[in-house]
Structures are given as C-alpha cells and as structure tokens.
Write a protein that holds these residues in place. Structure first.
Motif, PDB file in Angstrom:
ATOM      1  N   SER A   7       0.854  -1.186   0.000  1.00  0.00           N
ATOM      2  CA  SER A   7       0.000   0.000   0.000  1.00  0.00           C
ATOM      3  C   SER A   7       0.890   1.237   0.000  1.00  0.00           C
ATOM      4  N   GLY A   8       0.262   2.383  -0.283  1.00  0.00           N
ATOM      5  CA  GLY A   8       0.989   3.640  -0.170  1.00  0.00           C
ATOM      6  C   GLY A   8       1.374   4.292  -1.476  1.00  0.00           C
ATOM      7  N   GLY A   9       1.126   3.622  -2.590  1.00  0.00           N
ATOM      8  CA  GLY A   9       1.450   4.243  -3.870  1.00  0.00           C
ATOM      9  C   GLY A   9       0.498   5.383  -4.185  1.00  0.00           C
ATOM     10  N   ARG A  38      10.964  -2.949  -8.590  1.00  0.00           N
ATOM     11  CA  ARG A  38      10.070  -2.195  -9.469  1.00  0.00           C
ATOM     12  C   ARG A  38      10.258  -2.677 -10.894  1.00  0.00           C
ATOM     13  N   GLN A  39       9.204  -2.499 -11.667  1.00  0.00           N
ATOM     14  CA  GLN A  39       9.230  -2.970 -13.050  1.00  0.00           C
ATOM     15  C   GLN A  39       8.485  -1.993 -13.941  1.00  0.00           C
ATOM     16  N   ALA A  40       9.207  -1.384 -14.849  1.00  0.00           N
ATOM     17  CA  ALA A  40       8.600  -0.503 -15.838  1.00  0.00           C
ATOM     18  C   ALA A  40       8.140  -1.337 -17.025  1.00  0.00           C
ATOM     19  N   THR A  90       8.689   6.566 -11.754  1.00  0.00           N
ATOM     20  CA  THR A  90       7.323   6.140 -12.055  1.00  0.00           C
ATOM     21  C   THR A  90       7.296   4.700 -12.544  1.00  0.00           C
ATOM     22  N   THR A  91       6.592   3.859 -11.832  1.00  0.00           N
ATOM     23  CA  THR A  91       6.393   2.473 -12.236  1.00  0.00           C
ATOM     24  C   THR A  91       5.632   1.751 -11.136  1.00  0.00           C
ATOM     25  N   VAL A  92       5.481   0.430 -11.282  1.00  0.00           N
ATOM     26  CA  VAL A  92       4.854  -0.382 -10.253  1.00  0.00           C
ATOM     27  C   VAL A  92       5.935  -0.941  -9.327  1.00  0.00           C
ATOM     28  N   GLY A 108       1.630  -5.468  -6.128  1.00  0.00           N
ATOM     29  CA  GLY A 108       2.208  -4.266  -6.707  1.00  0.00           C
ATOM     30  C   GLY A 108       1.415  -3.020  -6.369  1.00  0.00           C
ATOM     31  N   THR A 109       2.116  -1.907  -6.292  1.00  0.00           N
ATOM     32  CA  THR A 109       1.468  -0.617  -6.056  1.00  0.00           C
ATOM     33  C   THR A 109       2.080   0.403  -7.018  1.00  0.00           C
ATOM     34  N   GLN A 110       1.211   1.165  -7.677  1.00  0.00           N
ATOM     35  CA  GLN A 110       1.658   2.111  -8.696  1.00  0.00           C
ATOM     36  C   GLN A 110       2.159   3.399  -8.048  1.00  0.00           C
ATOM     37  N   VAL A 111       3.324   3.827  -8.483  1.00  0.00           N
ATOM     38  CA  VAL A 111       3.875   5.128  -8.098  1.00  0.00           C
ATOM     39  C   VAL A 111       4.015   5.957  -9.368  1.00  0.00           C
TER      40      VAL A 111
END
Length: 115
Positions: A7-9, A38-40, A90-92, A108-111
């Motif tokens: 959580s938190g993205g 992270r994975q773009a 920026t990515t998950v 995963g959480t999106q940032v």
C-alpha cells in the motif's frame, strides 16, 4: 500461505515523497529478508532495496540517498520511504520475500511522479 500486501502508492509531484508499506503474513517475518522491486513496462524487474533480518540494507545506485528501507518486526511490515522523487521513478513497485527457495510477490502498487 505467504501473503504480501503493498500500500501507499499514488501520484506525487517531482521532488515529493511517498512511503510504501508491505504487510507480510505466512512467514516468520523477523528472520526473513524483505525487498522492494520495481518494473517498468517492457523492462525487467529490478531490485530497489533489500533489508536482511539483522537490518543490513542494500540499494540500487539510482535510489541511494533518496530511498530508505526499514522494517517493523512487531507489525510484520516493511517500508520504503521515497524522497526527492523523480519522473523516472514512475512504475509499479513490488514487495518480495523468499521462503524455502521460492520467491513471493505482492500485487504491486503504482507510483506516478508527475507535475
């Protein structure tokens, strides 16, 4: 079974901060190494930071000095404090642990870092 719940993205402006959390269950958290990856799109998943049971940490060169990984063995939670965020962050983001040789991942959480 092992569960990792991130959580938190969210959306933040360049230079801003976010804190990601990952709540773990199904493992003996206090002796587990925990990691953030992270994975773009179109790229391989990469290690962002990792913290061992004793508290030692490693970071990707791209986030050193900006991100801090920490853990709370009472709450079975690992955190990733992200400061001075850049658009390229920026990515998950995914939480990870390994149990008996098997990798476990959160959903995963999106940032998103954008003005």
């Amino acid at each position: 079974q092992v569960q990792l719940v991130e959580s938190g993205g969210g959306l933040v402006q360049p230079g801003g901060s976010l804190r990601l959390s990952c709540a773990a269950s199904g493992i003996i958290f206090s002796i587990s190494t925990m990691g953030w990856y992270r994975q773009a799109p179109g790229k391989q998943r990469e290690l962002v930071a990792r913290i061992a049971s004793g508290g030692s940490t490693i970071y990707a060169d791209s986030v050193k000095g900006r991100f801090t990984i920490s853990r709370d063995n009472v709450k079975n939670t690992v955190y990733l404090q992200m400061n001075s965020l850049k658009p390229e962050d920026t990515t998950v983001y995914y939480c990870n642990t390994v149990r008996r040789g098997v990798d476990y991942w959160g959903q995963g959480t999106q940032v998103t870092v954008s003005s």
